[in-house]
Design an enzyme around this catalytic site. Structure first.
Site, PDB file in Angstrom:
ATOM      1  N   GLU A  74       0.858  -1.186   0.000  1.00 22.83           N
ATOM      2  CA  GLU A  74       0.000   0.000   0.000  1.00 22.83           C
ATOM      3  C   GLU A  74       0.892   1.233   0.000  1.00 22.83           C
ATOM      4  O   GLU A  74       1.790   1.359   0.845  1.00 22.83           O
ATOM      5  CB  GLU A  74      -0.850   0.001   1.270  1.00 22.83           C
ATOM      6  CG  GLU A  74      -2.332  -0.113   1.035  1.00 22.83           C
ATOM      7  CD  GLU A  74      -3.102   0.134   2.319  1.00 22.83           C
ATOM      8  OE1 GLU A  74      -3.283   1.305   2.673  1.00 22.83           O
ATOM      9  OE2 GLU A  74      -3.500  -0.847   2.976  1.00 22.83           O
TER      10      GLU A  74
ATOM     11  N   ASP B 233      -6.471   8.611   9.824  1.00 26.49           N
ATOM     12  CA  ASP B 233      -5.188   8.144  10.336  1.00 26.49           C
ATOM     13  C   ASP B 233      -4.878   8.672  11.727  1.00 26.49           C
ATOM     14  O   ASP B 233      -5.201   9.805  12.081  1.00 26.49           O
ATOM     15  CB  ASP B 233      -4.081   8.564   9.368  1.00 26.49           C
ATOM     16  CG  ASP B 233      -4.144   7.750   8.082  1.00 26.49           C
ATOM     17  OD1 ASP B 233      -4.124   6.511   8.187  1.00 26.49           O
ATOM     18  OD2 ASP B 233      -4.244   8.346   7.000  1.00 26.49           O
TER      19      ASP B 233
END
Lengths: 255, 365
Positions: free
Chosen positions: A47, A58
């Protein structure tokens, strides 16, 4: 079927559990070597986090990394140019927020990703209700769209996300942003719900930070995604060797 | 996303349930001090050659229009069976309002506030704490309102089961822009009637400051179908209409200040409440359609406007509101024809800002 899904289904057919490490593009000048080290250590796909100023999904580790990458001047163009120099054929999956593609142009973004060897995309702030333009653009460039399913996703929505997902379906083990890790996740339950409606490969992510957690998750899924814990190694100054050791330890644990 | 869908269903159901809307109006009346009056600003009107009326949201409980929205959302929180709210705040007005409405209902309350704003608005932090709220300073990014929203959204993901995100403006994912506008529309509905009672059938212009845009959306709502010019005033350093382009942030597609790569830019304004690089999507639509117009005012004009209103009318406005006042001072006789009738939404009072203003004025001497 898009290339990524063909590849990941073939991988599953061999009985091998997929290991997908996550990197923040442009975090360090040698980040491309980190990706190569991970591939060498047994990553099945990688990724690639494309930095965005407001990474809402995040946690603190990736926020810090993204900030550093942006301060270093990382852009979609610069990171794609660097990806094109990769000396490994490991499948790449872009992970970013929708404004990056929206601003660059959807068709142009998808074309750019494809020409840089990217086979899939995860855009966590793009709900399926709003995704049709992007899915059209990405489909014309063989980019697989990967959707996230959370422990709270209601059954009907889960079915829709699982059916829309290409390549693999991302099972979030926890109701949390990236990087937070608790004793027990709900990965097994999420994976079972996805499997009840789709035979797409299903990987568990969010909060997998140790080889033991990865093994546990891989026992109930087709693969695992490791993000913040690896990014932390790099934030701590770790280079390609440390990345290789880190990924290798997860590889051993899930094999 | 499921949380937003749940909220949408709950809001639609509540908003058409008379028992809910009656309670909402009753609390606004008995607790929040509504209706707020409309005050003719006689001396300033004479000075500028226009006729100015102020809708006095500064007189609402907690000192701004923010209370309207939080009364509605906290009642909705209870109705949804949740016992905790989280909120973001910039200047602290929405945080204080949320803490206040939560205390009234016995809800647990956590407020996310950019670290810079906790310093600029230290007294508001203390007010929230007095009201039983926990204030979490946000240290990521620009450490202002945008990052407080990021952090509140990150937190909400972890606790949607028992927690409502009490968003303070007409922004974020659906249903928030719509729901918050509905809960603020009482400003415009009241004002339209109050002006009629004062003999003004329709004002020529309605002027309000805009950060995310909740007070403007609320007052505009009373005049959407009237032949009235609707004017929103942004901070020059946070001007999403003036300097922004279409983008996606915080679950909405709207106008955003962003760089050539789609990275969101940091807003810079003297007023923490307007320090936001975006604007509510309905405002972006009103700007695009031309139904409302948006102008920007710089920091230096704001302090002057605050002083002018204080001296001429005995009203110290919030720094946010002072942007709208500054535009009146600047445009009377220009964009605003002489003799025009203007409704100014006096969205908040300046008590929270006096320490900051004192520092600025000391520096000027």
């Amino acid at each position: 079927m898009k290339s990524l899904e063909t590849h990941l289904r073939a991988l599953r057919a061999t009985g091998r559990k997929a290991l997908v490490p996550y990197f923040v593009a442009g975090l360090t000048p040698d980040w491309i070597q980190h990706v190569e080290a991970a591939a060498h250590a047994g990553a099945d796909a990688v990724e690639i986090g494309i930095p965005f100023s407001d990474p809402m999904m995040d946690g603190v580790v990736i926020q810090e990394a993204v900030l550093r990458a942006l301060e270093a001047g990382t852009t979609l163009d610069s990171l794609c140019a660097q990806l094109a120099t990769l000396s490994t054929s490991v499948p790449l999956i872009a992970m970013t927020y929708y404004n990056i593609f929206h601003h660059y142009g959807l068709e142009r973004s998808a074309g750019k990703l494809q020409s840089s060897g990217v086979l899939g995309a995860i855009v966590p702030d793009l709900p399926p209700e709003e995704a049709s333009d992007w899915m059209k653009a990405s489909t014309s460039h063989d980019i697989a769209n990967i959707f996230l399913v959370a422990p709270s996703t209601p059954p009907q929505r889960l079915g829709r996300l699982a059916r829309l997902s290409e390549g693999f379906c991302y099972a979030s083990a926890r109701m949390a942003v990236t990087g937070k890790s608790s004793e027990s996740g709900e990965g097994r339950r999420v994976v079972e719900s996805i499997r009840a409606v789709s035979d797409i490969p299903t990987y568990i992510g969010i909060g997998i930070s140790t080889p033991d957690q990865a093994r546990e998750a891989s026992e109930v899924s087709d693969g695992v995604i490791v993000g913040s814990a690896l990014v932390q190694v790099i934030l701590n100054g770790g280079g390609a060797d440390e990345v290789e050791n880190f990924v290798a330890s997860f590889r051993r644990s899930i094999d | 996303m499921p949380a937003c869908l749940e909220l949408e269903t709950a809001f639609i159901d509540a908003w058409r349930d008379p028992s809910f809307t009656n309670e909402y109006r009753q609390v606004l009346r008995e607790f929040a001090g509504r209706p707020t009056p409309v005050t003719p600003l006689d001396r300033l009107s004479e000075q500028l050659g226009i006729r100015i009326f102020a809708k006095r949201e500064d007189l609402a409980h907690t000192g701004s229009h923010k209370i309207n929205n939080v009364v509605g959302q906290t009642l909705l929180t209870k109705r949804m069976g949740k016992n905790r709210v989280i909120a973001e705040t910039g200047a602290g007005q929405h945080g204080v309002a949320t803490a206040t409405a939560s205390a009234r209902l016995g809800l647990e309350c956590t407020v996310y506030m950019g670290e810079i704003d906790t310093e600029r608005q230290a007294l508001n932090v203390f007010r929230m704490e007095l009201l039983g709220a926990t204030v979490v300073p946000v240290t990521s990014g620009s450490r202002t309102l945008k990052d407080a929203v990021n952090e509140a959204m990150r937190e909400w993901v972890t606790c949607v089961e028992d927690t409502h995100y009490c968003l303070g403006s007409v922004m974020g994912p659906h249903p928030f822009p719509w729901m918050v506008r509905e809960m603020q529309s009482i400003i415009g509905i009241e004002a339209a009637q109050q002006l009629k009672d004062l003999g003004v059938d329709t004002p020529d212009m309605v002027v309000a400051c805009v950060g995310g845009g909740s007070n403007a959306a609320g007052v505009f709502a009373g005049f959407a179908n009237a032949p009235t010019r609707l004017v929103g005033i942004e901070a020059a350093g946070g001007s999403a209409v003036g300097k922004g382009s279409p983008g996606v942030l915080h679950g909405m597609k709207s106008l955003l200040m962003q760089d050539e790569f789609g990275q969101i830019e940091e807003a810079h304004s003297i007023s923490a409440g307007l320090d936001y690089p975006g604007i509510g999507p309905e405002h972006a639509y009103l700007a695009q359609s031309g139904r409302a117009e948006y102008f920007a005012i710089g920091d230096s004009d704001v302090i002057n406007a605050l002083q002018v209103l204080s001296l001429s009318e005995g009203i110290i406005p919030a720094l946010e509101t002072a942007h709208a006042v500054a535009w009146l001072l600047q445009e009377a006789g220009k964009e605003i024809p002489l003799g025009a009738t203007v409704l100014l939404n006096l969205s908040g009072r300046g008590d929270k800002d006096v320490a900051q203003v004192r520092e600025i004025l000391r520096g000027q001497r």
